[in-house]
Write a protein that holds these residues in place. Structure first.
Motif: not given
Length: 349
Positions: A328, A314, A317-318, A285, A325, A289
């Motif tokens: 979001t 990260i 968010i999780r 990620v 991710i 990302t």
């Protein structure tokens, strides 16, 4: 901050307002100055402790009635490519991440004249101070499959290990390879299909023989995991493209302090597979990302601070229950309520 800034910063966001009354972000130069003055390790420690408190870890107990899942922590490192430390070398960060949920709980910088092995114990020792690891399963790659790591995990942390054995430990690997695996039945099989490939994984598990337990402390079980993969690839034949199946087979040995009462083959296979959480859900990620390797923040403590902030984002968010991710992050730009929720700033009801 002056009276105007203090007044404009009132509220949960604590952001100042412009002449029109709209909240605005700090000036980029302000961010640069703050990041330069911050202590990177202190920030990483505070971020890990904060995420650990939000995770509300309960006491982990060893199963008594039979095998069961235990909380697991993966330890692995990642180079911050594109950045350079004071010595001109690429910074390398070692992190501890929860299996499944992929929450980054601790992080340390690897020194320029060493590798991640000496930092393994300090990382987990510090994490153990605010996130008790007793009863957890610690997974790591083959570079950490050494006696000192096993004694540290089982003796000091009161935890368990599940290590991969490769030929960097030739004596141990040879003894595992010499076992009569043909007489050990396959206890668990998983099959997956997707993204142009089929994968079949098998695991054979047996109690650690006496000579292996004497060689490697706290060893209770050993396992052989075999992975068979069939990939469909495109190859050029003259002026045309054709599809071709490529078959590969990989075998690895596993050594663990978990005995048969505490972990069945399905659990050992899950811990080994779960170790890749840190690679697939954190490192990937950050690379894809956040495009970490292409970041123009390259010198001083700032690259490491940015890596810590990416890990923090990260993980938050999780923890808020979102698994996509990138999607979001795009939504957060236009959804202040979602941002407030992710940051945990909602007022208690």
């Amino acid at each position: 901050m002056g009276a105007r800034g203090a007044a404009g910063g009132a509220g949960r966001g604590r952001a100042r307002r412009n002449a029109l009354g709209a909240r605005v972000a700090p000036h980029p130069q302000t961010v640069v100055r703050v990041f330069t003055a911050l202590g990177a390790q202190v920030l990483a420690d505070c971020a890990g402790a904060y995420l650990a408190r939000r995770a509300h870890p309960g006491p982990a107990v060893f199963p008594l009635a039979g095998p069961a899942w235990l909380p697991a922590i993966a330890v692995d490192g990642k180079a911050v490519r594109g950045a350079a430390g004071p010595d001109g070398l690429i910074p390398y960060l070692l992190a501890a991440v929860t299996h499944g949920s992929a929450i980054v709980l601790a992080e340390r910088l690897i020194g320029p004249k060493t590798n991640e092995v000496p930092e393994f114990a300090p990382l987990l020792r510090e994490l153990n101070g605010y996130y008790p690891l007793a009863g957890h399963v610690i997974t790591a790659d083959a570079g950490h499959t050494v006696k000192a790591r096993a004694r540290f995990i089982c003796g000091e942390l009161l935890a368990h290990f599940a290590f991969t054995v490769k030929q960097n430990t030739p004596a141990l690997w040879a003894e595992l390879d010499a076992l009569d695996w043909a007489s050990v039945p396959v206890r668990h099989v998983t099959e997956e299909k997707g993204h142009g490939r089929r994968e079949r994984r098998t695991i054979q598990v047996t109690a650690a023989p006496a000579h292996i337990s004497q060689r490697f402390p706290h060893a209770r079980q050993v396992a052989l995991i075999e992975r068979y993969v069939i990939r469909t690839v495109r190859v050029r034949k003259g002026k045309r493209w054709a599809k071709k199946q490529v078959k590969t087979a990989v075998a690895v040995f596993i050594i663990t302090s978990l005995d048969a009462r505490e972990a069945a083959p399905v659990h050992l296979a899950g811990y080994v597979r779960g170790h890749w959480t840190i690679e697939n859900k954190v490192h990937y990620v950050r690379d894809v990302t956040y495009r970490e390797d292409a970041s123009r923040v390259r010198t001083g403590p700032r690259p490491r601070i940015m890596a810590t902030l990416r890990n923090l984002a990260i993980s938050l968010i999780r923890q808020a229950g979102h698994t996509r991710i990138a999607a979001t992050i795009r939504k957060i730009k236009h959804d202040t309520a979602l941002l407030i929720t992710v940051l945990g700033l909602n007022s208690p009801s």
